[in-house]
Design an enzyme around this catalytic site. Structure first.
Site, short mmCIF file in Angstrom:
data_model
loop_
_atom_site.label_atom_id
_atom_site.label_comp_id
_atom_site.label_asym_id
_atom_site.label_seq_id
_atom_site.Cartn_x
_atom_site.Cartn_y
_atom_site.Cartn_z
N GLY C 70 -16.40 7.77 10.67
CA GLY C 70 -17.03 7.98 11.81
C GLY C 70 -17.78 9.08 11.96
O GLY C 70 -18.62 9.03 12.67
N SER C 71 -17.15 10.14 11.58
CA SER C 71 -17.83 11.56 11.67
C SER C 71 -19.20 11.34 10.80
O SER C 71 -20.22 11.90 11.93
CB SER C 71 -16.97 12.59 11.01
OG SER C 71 -15.87 12.69 11.90
N ASN C 151 -11.33 8.58 22.80
CA ASN C 151 -10.21 8.52 22.02
C ASN C 151 -8.89 9.10 22.85
O ASN C 151 -7.98 8.88 22.11
CB ASN C 151 -10.58 9.30 20.78
CG ASN C 151 -11.26 10.69 20.97
OD1 ASN C 151 -12.07 10.79 21.64
ND2 ASN C 151 -10.74 11.54 20.35
N GLN C 179 -13.44 4.15 18.36
CA GLN C 179 -12.22 3.59 19.16
C GLN C 179 -12.27 2.27 19.49
O GLN C 179 -11.26 1.84 20.16
CB GLN C 179 -11.70 4.68 20.34
CG GLN C 179 -11.35 5.84 19.69
CD GLN C 179 -10.05 6.01 19.13
OE1 GLN C 179 -9.28 5.12 19.29
NE2 GLN C 179 -9.84 7.11 18.37
N SER C 199 -15.36 3.55 12.43
CA SER C 199 -14.39 4.09 11.20
C SER C 199 -13.41 3.14 11.07
O SER C 199 -12.47 2.87 12.09
CB SER C 199 -13.93 5.52 11.96
OG SER C 199 -12.92 5.87 11.01
N THR C 237 -22.32 7.41 -5.03
CA THR C 237 -21.86 5.98 -5.51
C THR C 237 -20.82 5.62 -4.38
O THR C 237 -20.23 6.37 -3.85
CB THR C 237 -21.10 6.25 -6.62
OG1 THR C 237 -22.10 6.76 -7.74
CG2 THR C 237 -20.53 5.04 -7.41
N CYS C 324 -7.75 15.97 15.68
CA CYS C 324 -8.24 17.29 15.02
C CYS C 324 -8.33 18.20 15.81
O CYS C 324 -8.66 19.49 15.27
CB CYS C 324 -9.74 16.62 14.51
SG CYS C 324 -10.51 15.33 15.18
C1 LIG Z 1 -14.15 8.48 19.12
C2 LIG Z 1 -14.08 8.95 17.76
N1 LIG Z 1 -15.36 9.40 17.25
C3 LIG Z 1 -15.32 9.73 15.91
C4 LIG Z 1 -14.17 9.91 14.92
C5 LIG Z 1 -14.39 10.42 13.67
O1 LIG Z 1 -13.97 9.47 12.58
P1 LIG Z 1 -13.43 9.79 11.34
O2 LIG Z 1 -12.37 10.60 11.45
O3 LIG Z 1 -13.40 8.51 10.54
O4 LIG Z 1 -14.61 10.79 10.64
C6 LIG Z 1 -12.94 9.68 15.60
C7 LIG Z 1 -11.62 9.63 15.03
O5 LIG Z 1 -11.31 10.77 14.35
C8 LIG Z 1 -13.04 9.11 17.19
O6 LIG Z 1 -11.95 8.76 17.67
C1 LIG Z 2 -25.03 14.80 -12.76
C2 LIG Z 2 -24.75 13.85 -11.17
N1 LIG Z 2 -24.67 14.40 -10.16
C3 LIG Z 2 -24.18 13.85 -9.05
C4 LIG Z 2 -23.86 12.50 -8.93
C5 LIG Z 2 -23.71 12.01 -7.77
O1 LIG Z 2 -22.28 11.67 -7.65
P1 LIG Z 2 -21.77 10.64 -6.58
O2 LIG Z 2 -22.36 9.15 -7.08
O3 LIG Z 2 -20.11 10.68 -6.63
O4 LIG Z 2 -22.25 10.73 -5.34
C6 LIG Z 2 -24.12 11.85 -10.26
C7 LIG Z 2 -23.56 10.43 -10.35
O5 LIG Z 2 -23.96 9.59 -9.88
C8 LIG Z 2 -24.34 12.53 -11.57
O6 LIG Z 2 -24.31 11.98 -12.58
#
Ligand SMILES: Cc1ncc(COP(=O)(O)O)c(C=O)c1O
Ligand SMILES: Cc1ncc(COP(=O)(O)O)c(C=O)c1O
Lengths: 391, 144, 391, 144
Positions: C70-71, C151, C179, C199, C237, C324
């Protein structure tokens, strides 16, 4: 016979990593920021994982920041180096032409924010020297970022020397070690780097989780704002199962590093022996400083995608360059950077092994590559021309 | 394998009309190795103007090979003038679609056929509307 | 008796979500960007998940962007709205005082980039009206962001009305529905929002994965640069297991929505009945437009952390505000925003239920809260003063 | 429960010396409800200057309650002048540590004790160095 030979793209989750994740997925469901027992238990897992990861690269656990992967780690590291530099009035960044797109595209974005970027050339060997960096440095340089091991050709860069040079000059130094960690020894203290990126799924950990190592004393800059997770530097409820799986995988990889490396060198050398006899082929990047399990070759007169799809039909999963650029029409920027001519760069094949591969599989790969290359050349007007010119 | 349709994969792994025709009377080649695709089409047209035989050689990705294969199948046995009516859209449809980034392969197939027909016309001294044979350029990678 | 009543902080992974994730963790290990069969199979799972998520909120699958939570979704949405606005020369953003920190802190960051931010007041009811937004709009306004459900206090905002107003004015509108999704009906077409954050771990999906819904036609701006994943808008990825788990969880939540809501209203009303008799307590936020399972109360004369830790000792996991901000010394910004006096805001308790709770647990919560509040008041000099003043 | 040490949790869940002393001869109160912590300490000092009994009432978080409990235990049975030597550091150590954001609770405990001692001195007309009793301010939340 099935042969997964695309471990540089991603790896299979290890049994140990899975076993570490399962209890988290089922029972450790608290939010590590919650004060109650369920939350604090989750927090204990989180901090234990942080210690495990720190130990694996000889860092302090306070220097470990969990991210959603290697790309995010690269983005955050580069923005941190750039913005800290800008505060001191310095806006020049040095990198190389064959970095991963997570670095190159972040640099493109920083250019739009009035940073100057120099991408140094990579030698035919696929190795950057500290001289190359020295020559590119200006009074204005605030950040150098050079990958530790290239994802397409597997060459290893002299990170320790470059880090030392940057330290002398008072320049921040980051290395994208996504392809290195778990595959070759990585000791952040010995290397002397300021920041280092890790991605779990490259060493049999889960996808979607990574680490940014940040040396103590460097004020990391957030790219995801919000809650106070990761000491206020990376907001968002933690991917606890992923983090715990990563910690198990990195510990396992580091523990077995020597054996795995030995095994992989053996498998790769068998591949080289079997394939090097193919007419008009080349191995891309010097094998002198090189990841144990990666082999990148070009075969003249054929195009990589057809090669890899025909190999796929024979049960062999390989790649033609990096995973995220497949689907694109351009030949690999890495191969172009090391001076492979465009028309030859189209015919590239990356075989990236893991310790789960075996020598029988290598024989199947050798036979299949020979067969497919011969077939594709038999229908290739480019190959026809090459042969005609030879006569 | 969701990347390509079954048709594409079929024509890629079992391409029809692959090869050369030694006594071809129309040959066309388009594309550029720098761009990653070259298609060469050989026509054997009989005295009635019927394409008796057609073969191709292609350097390129799976969809380039499949497009060549499909295009040759679509013109085989047709009159040479009809071959000119082959469009890249028809090739794409016959292949049950191509991914957006691969559409240029079908364009190349259309152009390869046209180029071979033009060569046939030229050899035979048949007059034609030059407008039908515009300069072939590789739109996909900006080179030509 | 164990009672997990902190489901607004995070939820337990559902059985169905876990079952959906397990095969991905063990067998579907390919990189969705890889062209070979192993990669394309992974891609099929990815796109199937995208369709499931889209269906759950009545979106098109092309409007779904997977994020790390969510963030990140909030950060990307706000930067997109801000930067698209800046291109048109507009730099004013409207939000509310009781948003999540993922929104508020991103707005702080945008302020440093010369955006103007107006945070509108929230009424005592915990609801923002379209009038409040209308009054704050200027010629320069490019983005409005108002959370769908708060929240901490669970109040639901008139998102559809605000979205409609913004559309008329040509202003981008984002809602943080973290939420709300999975807890109340959310239909993006009906709501008419431009962007919406989700989220997974708030509806029994895994932690560390989320969604940014972006209405077709809005050019999303990347905050993580690199590979071409998520149609070039979010590099890295993909966390495939997490994404698949999220898809299973959201489908399940939406399927059972009515039943769950009914059950939760019942449980929450039981809590209210049992607790409202406590001297000098208050329910925060109007219950009229309200999440079914969230209840936020203040008890005068006591401090929230001791309350929740003593409840924890009785097996009850609750929260005092959002997860948080725990560990911080400040009272909840949400409670202050709805006008709760600081000294009373310190004594807050959030009970957030899920359909896994039952009525026996509610009785235990009621008894425990009464007991703990009475005890803490007995040792509280603040309570002593309150009582003295009463006399 | 890694948030607090076992000692803190013990003193929080089983606080020592909780309550009031009706015939206290030294009472100190510090803190502010707006900041979230108030501590009130009651001393019963005998004619030899020994703290015979000590009780506290606290509004605040777990570490505030634990700090009060620990501080009262540490001064009970001591001479009133010795109570002045109690430092927040000693309280933290006795509790096996406090999280950084909670250190102010131990400061409050030290100040509460001092405030009660000062009250005792004032009531008895005992002279003291005013330097020892600086203005209590709530450093944690900026209010006072
Ligand atoms: C209203 C709201 N926005 C954003 C978030 C952030 O989500 P996340 O923790 O998945 O990054 C939360 C909960 O942590 C939330 O309650
Ligand atoms: C050298 C290198 N840097 C960065 C990444 C990015 O990593 P990720 O896919 O976990 O974001 C990769 C592979 O995808 C990589 O081979």
């Amino acid at each position: 016979m099935q042969v997964y030979a695309d471990n540089a793209a991603t790896t299979k989750l290890s049994k140990k990593a899975l076993d570490a994740m399962l209890p988290v997925l089922t029972d450790i469901y608290g939010n590590p920021s919650s004060l109650h027992t369920v939350g604090q238990t989750a927090k204990e897992y989180l901090e234990k994982a942080r210690e495990d990861v720190a130990r694996a690269i000889n860092a302090d656990s306070k220097e470990i920041y969990f991210t959603s992967g290697g790309s995010e780690a690269d983005n955050q590291a580069l923005r941190t180096g750039a913005y800290l530099g800008a505060k001191k009035g310095k806006r020049h960044i040095i990198s190389t032409k064959f970095e991963h797109h997570a670095v190159l595209h972040t640099l493109d974005a920083l250019k739009k924010e009035a940073f100057d970027v120099t991408l140094v050339d990579v030698h035919e060997t696929g190795v950057v020297t500290v001289e190359d960096i020295r020559n590119a440095v200006t009074e204005d340089t605030c950040l150098v970022t050079v990958m530790m091991a290239n994802n397409e050709i597997g060459t290893i860069q002299p990170i320790k020397e470059i880090a030392e040079f940057c330290k002398e000059k008072g320049i921040y130094f980051h290395t994208d070690a996504v392809q290195a960690v778990g595959h070759i020894p990585v000791d952040v203290k010995d290397l002397g780097v300021d920041m280092l990126s890790i991605s779990a799924h490259k060493f049999h950990g889960p996808k979607g989780v990574g680490v940014l190592y940040v040396r103590k004393g460097i004020p990391l800059i957030s790219i995801i704002e919000g809650g106070a997770q990761e000491r206020g530097k990376r907001a968002g409820t933690e991917n606890l199962a992923g983090i715990v799986g990563m910690a198990a995988a990195i510990s396992e990889a580091v523990e077995n590093l020597e054996n795995n490396m030995k095994k992989l060198y053996g498998l790769r050398d068998a591949l080289i022996d079997g394939l090097k006899g193919i007419e008009r082929c080349r191995i891309n990047g010097s094998l002198e400083h090189h990841l144990p399990g990666t082999l990148n070759m070009c075969f003249e007169g054929i195009e990589g995608e057809s090669l890899l799809l025909l190999l796929d039909a024979k049960g062999i999963n390989a790649s033609s360059g990096s995973a995220c650029t497949s689907g694109s029409l351009d030949p690999s920027h890495v191969l172009l950077a090391i001076g492979v001519p465009v028309e030859i760069a189209h015919g590239s094949l990356r075989l990236s092994l893991s310790e789960e591969n075996n020598i029988e599989q290598m024989q199947h790969v050798i036979n299949s590559v020979k067969e497919v290359v011969t077939y594709l050349r038999s229908i290739s007007p480019v190959w026809e021309k090459i042969k005609a010119e030879e006569e | 394998m969701a990347l390509y349709s079954e048709k594409v994969m079929d024509h890629f792994t079992n391409p029809r009309n692959v090869g050369k025709i030694e006594d071809a009377n129309g040959i066309g080649e388009v594309g550029n190795a720098r761009c990653g695709d070259i298609m060469k089409i050989y026509l054997k047209v009989n005295d009635d103007g019927i394409i008796e035989d057609v073969k191709f050689n292609t350097f390129g990705c799976a969809s380039a090979i499949a497009s060549s294969s499909m295009a040759t199948e679509m013109i085989k046995g047709r009159h040479i003038d009809e071959a000119l009516e082959l469009t890249n859209k028809a090739v794409v449809e016959a292949l049950d679609g191509l991914p957006p980034v691969k559409i240029h392969c079908s364009v190349l197939a259309e152009e390869a056929v046209k180029s071979a027909v033009k060569d046939y016309y030229d050899r035979k001294g048949i007059e034609y509307d030059t407008e039908l044979f515009k300069e072939v350029s590789c739109s996909s990678c900006g080179e030509h």
